[in-house]
Design an enzyme around this catalytic site. Structure first.
Site: not given
Length: 667
Positions: A370, A561, A565
């Site tokens: 990410d 995080d 996700d």
């Protein structure tokens, strides 16, 4: 009478990696009592109490007897008749082998004959039967000494993990009715104020009420660098106050603190075994009965083929065969190696939720990440405000009001920029549109705040020049009309570029997936030299991208995080969560947690996995190689019981020392 409690621990890998502690329902940590530890197999998991010299005095007495008799026989050529030897050696044998004989007998009652205790008992009693008294005692003594050293090695490995259990204080000072009271952390309620003196550990998660404070966060992150906190910032249990009396308002109960969850993760990690451990456990169950059968055949078969067959000689060879075939070196050193890997990772601020994930990380060839909070700090600052036929001050107020209901760092940046003005606003019906933004009613006006996808979803036209803007943008619409936008910039983490470079050195492909717009994603990817980068992704699109990569045959670790996700973390071969700023959902879903949020730790996790696997396979090769050689020598009559026990104990010690050194390595 206690000789070496590792006798009980080396039966199965389960007992070896048991930390000797457990988390009760109230999440306080208790040491098991001896009674709790002893099961009907005689397993005593609390073996640390038997690691001292005094508790091993029976074994040391037996060793002294063996050494004295060897000196008399080989140094001074003094011999003793059979009766005298029996009077001397039988007590010595019982002192050294009482626990082994006891366990062998109890297992035999349940028709369990294929274990190292029964194997060693048969070998040593057989030595007495053919008159090799000194060798029979020596085999049991040196076997027990080897187990003693194994006991110490296992306890040392346990301590590297159990040290975590000592970082939660048993008491905390709480301010109640303007009085300072000392209570148990579990008795402190949310929103109560606790006081931490210099040098004390923070017991509960909360926000700092004092103007500023400095904390040592090494227990949580593995980093010893002091962390300066300002008023209103988050303080976590396990941090150590360094400089002044500090007040913290509690925001999570004792059982829900990040530290409590970390401890539970470490506890649970020992229950998840690698494929290598599972293989060794299955192998030992097959291996032991096979060597029993081979030993019997070694004694019996020559009778059919040799005219000068001497039963005593071939029985001796069979006993040598049994001694050297003891699988304890494998059964102990393999899980100990993985335990060491988990300990080394913990010291580096990385939590593996099982030794199986150490193996998984050795196979990873693609890291999918990410952007926000993983490669960038997630600490946004408003850069500019652009309005479209709307009052700028009112636009900022409306934006801050609705973003105050968001947990995203972008929302925090808008709220911080607006100051206190929006607090009197009336905010209702706020909804999060996943991957798009927020909608709600502020002061009676319908407000949309999010990305371009949000405005497209509600068919609201906006200035297309915005699509080429390089920074992150929050677009705003009021009562169905485009009102303007706010640009926000994020800062990349200091070690992000080096982390990507280190991944490339390991021939690992890097991929970035982000919900941010493509121009922002391309800019970050260009700076960090990421191989492939995709923007404008909703959570389900991230899942699709990872599924496509898996269809290409990639072994994937996904690093994220945010709450959105969590599905991708669960889908990847190894899910990695950034634990410092990461959401609880992602941390709980992840297989590996990086506590200090540094992307460079991803490479560290891979290196620890490979290091652990190398050590484990070195031990397997060493143990099996030496055993095969000495088994052949014993079958051929070349090796004696002395060589057999020295080889067995020696291999076990070398394998254990090799495993233990993992915890002292630098990565």
């Amino acid at each position: 009478m206690k000789v070496s409690n590792i006798h009980k621990e080396c039966c199965t890998t389960d007992e070896i990696i048991n930390t000797g502690t457990h988390v009760k329902n109230n999440h306080t940590i208790h040491q098991h009592t001896d009674q709790e530890h002893n099961d009907d197999d005689g397993h005593n998991h609390g073996s640390e109490e038997a690691s001292g010299w005094l508790s091993h005095s029976p074994l040391l007495t037996s060793l002294a007897v063996v050494l004295v008799m060897m000196v008399l026989e080989y140094g001074f050529h003094i011999t003793f008749d059979t009766l005298t030897q029996l009077i001397i050696f039988i007590p010595a044998y019982l002192l050294a082998g009482y626990n082994v004989l006891n366990l062998a007998f109890r297992k035999a009652l349940r028709l369990d004959f294929f274990n190292e205790f029964f194997l060693m008992s048969v070998a040593t009693i057989g030595a007495f039967a053919i008159g090799s008294f000194s060798e029979g005692v020596a085999v049991m003594v040196f076997y027990s000494i080897g187990e003693w050293f194994q006991d110490s090695a296992v306890n040392n490995a346990k301590r590297s993990i159990k040290a975590l259990l000592d970082i939660r204080p048993d008491a905390v000072d709480v301010i109640r009715n303007e009085k300072l009271l000392t209570v148990a952390p579990a008795d402190v309620a949310i929103d109560e104020i606790i006081q931490i003196k210099p040098g004390e550990k923070v017991a509960l998660d909360g926000v700092l009420l004092s103007d500023k404070a400095t904390f040592n966060t090494a227990a949580l992150t593995g980093e010893s660098k002091p962390d300066n906190k300002a008023k209103g910032e988050t303080v976590l249990a396990g941090m150590i106050n360094l400089n002044q009396v500090t007040e913290v308002q509690v925001k999570a109960s004792f059982k829900d603190s990040k530290l409590s969850k970390i401890l539970e993760m470490v506890q649970d990690a020992t229950a998840r075994k690698s494929q290598t451990q599972l293989f060794i456990s299955r192998f030992a169950k097959v291996y032991t009965p096979i060597v029993f059968l081979l030993a019997v055949l070694l004694v019996a078969l020559p009778w059919f083929f040799l005219s000068d067959y001497v039963f005593k000689d071939w029985l001796y060879r069979g006993l040598v065969f049994l001694v050297i075939s003891c699988p304890c070196a494998l059964v102990v050193s393999i899980p100990l190696g993985y335990f060491g890997g988990i300990g080394l990772a913990s010291k580096n601020g990385i939590l593996f939720k099982g030794s199986n994930f150490l193996d998984v990380m050795t196979k990873v060839n693609t890291i999918v990440m990410d952007k926000t909070g993983t490669l960038t700090k997630g600490v946004f600052e408003v850069q500019k405000v652009v309005v479209n036929d709307f009052d700028e001050k009112e636009l900022i107020l409306l934006a801050a009001a609705i973003e105050s209901k968001s947990t995203h760092p972008i929302g925090h940046a808008v709220v911080k920029y607006a100051g206190e003005d929006f607090h009197n606003a009336t905010i209702t019906n706020v909804e999060e549109v996943a991957g798009h933004g927020l909608k709600g009613i502020v002061n009676g006006k319908a407000v949309l705040a999010g990305n371009t996808k949000l405005l497209k979803k509600f068919n609201i036209d906006y200035d297309k020049v915005i699509d080429s803007e390089a920074d992150t943008i929050v677009l705003l619409a009021v009562d169905g009309k485009y009102a303007g936008y706010i640009t926000i910039a994020d800062e990349m983490k200091e070690d992000a570029e080096q982390a990507i470079a280190d991944m490339h050195k390991l021939n690992i492909q890097t991929v970035m997936l982000s919900g941010d717009k493509q121009s922002v994603v391309d800019k970050v990817a260009s700076i960090l030299r990421i191989d492939r980068a995709y923007g404008d992704l909703l959570p389900e699109h991230k899942v699709e991208k990872v599924e496509l990569l898996k269809k290409e045959g990639k072994h994937i670790a996904f690093v994220g995080d945010g709450v959105n996700d969590a599905p991708v973390v669960a889908l990847a071969d190894a899910g990695i969560a950034m634990g410092g700023l990461g959401s609880d959902a992602t941390i709980e879903t992840a297989d590996i947690v990086i506590q200090n949020d540094q992307p460079s730790k991803i490479v560290t996790a891979i290196k620890i996995g490979k290091l652990t696997k190398n050590i484990v396979w070195q031990n397997i090769g060493l143990a099996m190689g030496v055993k095969i050689i000495v088994l052949l020598l014993g079958a051929g009559g070349v090796a004696t019981l002395w060589e057999a026990v020295i080889a067995d104990v020696g291999v076990a010690l070398l394998a254990i020392l090799n495993a233990v050194r993992i915890q002292r390595m630098n990565v």
